[in-house]
Motif scaffolding. Structure first.
Motif, mmCIF file in Angstrom:
data_model
loop_
_atom_site.group_PDB
_atom_site.id
_atom_site.type_symbol
_atom_site.label_atom_id
_atom_site.label_comp_id
_atom_site.label_asym_id
_atom_site.label_seq_id
_atom_site.Cartn_x
_atom_site.Cartn_y
_atom_site.Cartn_z
ATOM 1 N N ARG A 21 -1.322 -27.747 -17.373
ATOM 2 C CA ARG A 21 -0.221 -26.934 -16.863
ATOM 3 C C ARG A 21 -0.262 -25.539 -17.456
ATOM 4 N NH1 ARG A 21 4.572 -30.057 -20.317
ATOM 5 N NH2 ARG A 21 3.884 -29.341 -22.385
ATOM 6 N N VAL A 22 0.555 -24.649 -16.873
ATOM 7 C CA VAL A 22 0.787 -23.312 -17.416
ATOM 8 C C VAL A 22 2.221 -23.279 -17.910
ATOM 9 C CG1 VAL A 22 0.912 -20.855 -16.913
ATOM 10 C CG2 VAL A 22 -0.884 -22.246 -15.857
ATOM 11 N N GLN A 23 2.413 -22.882 -19.160
ATOM 12 C CA GLN A 23 3.741 -22.774 -19.740
ATOM 13 C C GLN A 23 4.202 -21.320 -19.670
ATOM 14 O OE1 GLN A 23 4.591 -25.827 -19.741
ATOM 15 N NE2 GLN A 23 5.092 -26.245 -21.874
ATOM 16 N N VAL A 24 5.424 -21.106 -19.202
ATOM 17 C CA VAL A 24 5.969 -19.758 -19.046
ATOM 18 C C VAL A 24 7.137 -19.577 -20.024
ATOM 19 C CG1 VAL A 24 6.884 -18.053 -17.443
ATOM 20 C CG2 VAL A 24 5.360 -19.845 -16.600
ATOM 21 N N PHE A 25 7.087 -18.491 -20.799
ATOM 22 C CA PHE A 25 8.137 -18.136 -21.743
ATOM 23 C C PHE A 25 8.639 -16.732 -21.410
ATOM 24 C CE2 PHE A 25 5.228 -21.070 -23.718
ATOM 25 C CZ PHE A 25 6.036 -21.970 -24.399
ATOM 26 N N ASN A 26 9.922 -16.475 -21.636
ATOM 27 C CA ASN A 26 10.427 -15.129 -21.386
ATOM 28 C C ASN A 26 10.096 -14.222 -22.563
ATOM 29 O OD1 ASN A 26 12.330 -15.619 -23.409
ATOM 30 N ND2 ASN A 26 14.014 -15.969 -21.986
ATOM 31 N N SER A 27 10.509 -12.958 -22.490
ATOM 32 C CA SER A 27 10.136 -11.981 -23.510
ATOM 33 C C SER A 27 10.756 -12.272 -24.871
ATOM 34 C CB SER A 27 10.541 -10.574 -23.046
ATOM 35 O OG SER A 27 11.934 -10.522 -22.788
#
Length: 224
Positions: free
Chosen positions: A49-55
């Motif tokens: 998977r690809v994990q997405v985090f905010n700034s």
């Protein structure tokens, strides 16, 4: 000794993060990229998977799952993110390239016949693929629908080693096989580790930067 001082400014994942925000590396270097808003994308190839985090480092969502269909991975290896948050992932287990929209839905999915060494996703959705030296094509560009726009042929007739189109120092990866330049140009490693070409937006080789070299035979130490 150099007098450096380090302070933490950003943290994603780690032992204090929730389970869905964890990730680990299974094979190859960990791929990390970001979009124009500062969202961080981590290719979690150990969890498919690809994990997405905010700034701020807060977990946002995951893209992909384990499998062999569109939007699924067996062993994801390369990733590219454009400014708007579109994500391209290449899976070496299926030779499949999947492009996700910023909302996480699959936009395009296709299987490539040759081994990939790098991806570049432009802001207009154009995908640039850098191939391994087994392929007669160094780079290939696809439009948003997956149709080939142009191909850059290799001028070298002599095949190189498997890792020749990835710039390395020792065992460490220090540069991608393909990278964005100014005015829509693309830079890519061509026939060997000492030749980098600048390619026009239309796929024409504008110039190359080459350093002559000779391969040296290495003598491995005896086991003892």
């Amino acid at each position: 000794k150099g007098g450096y001082r380090f302070s933490e400014t950003f943290l994603a994942g780690g032992p204090g993060a929730p389970e869905e925000a964890q990730f680990f590396e299974r094979l190859g270097p960990v791929a990390v990229d970001a979009d124009a808003t500062g969202n961080l994308y981590v290719l979690d190839n150990g969890n498919y998977r690809v994990q997405v985090f905010n700034s701020s480092g807060k977990f946002v969502r995951s893209l992909g799952a384990e499998g062999e269909g569109p939007g699924e991975f067996k062993l994801p290896m390369f990733m590219a993110v454009n400014a708007s948050g579109m994500v391209a992932v290449q899976d070496i287990g299926t030779r499949r390239v999947t492009i996700f929209n910023p909302d996480g839905k699959v936009r395009n999915d296709q299987i490539l016949g040759d081994r990939v060494q790098g991806l570049l996703l432009r802001d207009d959705g154009t995908l640039i693929v850098a191939y391994d030296t087994d392929s007669p094509v160094a780079q290939e560009a696809f439009d948003a629908s997956g149709k080939t726009i142009w191909k850059l042929k290799i001028r070298e007739d002599k095949p190189g080693g498997r890792n020749d189109r990835v710039v390395k120092v020792g065992p460490g990866l220090v540069a991608p096989a393909v990278a964005s330049g100014q005015a829509g140009t693309v830079f890519g490693v061509l026939a060997d580790a000492y030749s980098v070409g600048q390619v026009s937006p239309a796929g024409q080789l504008l110039m190359d930067f080459t350093r002559p070299y000779e391969r040296q035979k290495a003598t491995l130490p005896k086991r003892g």
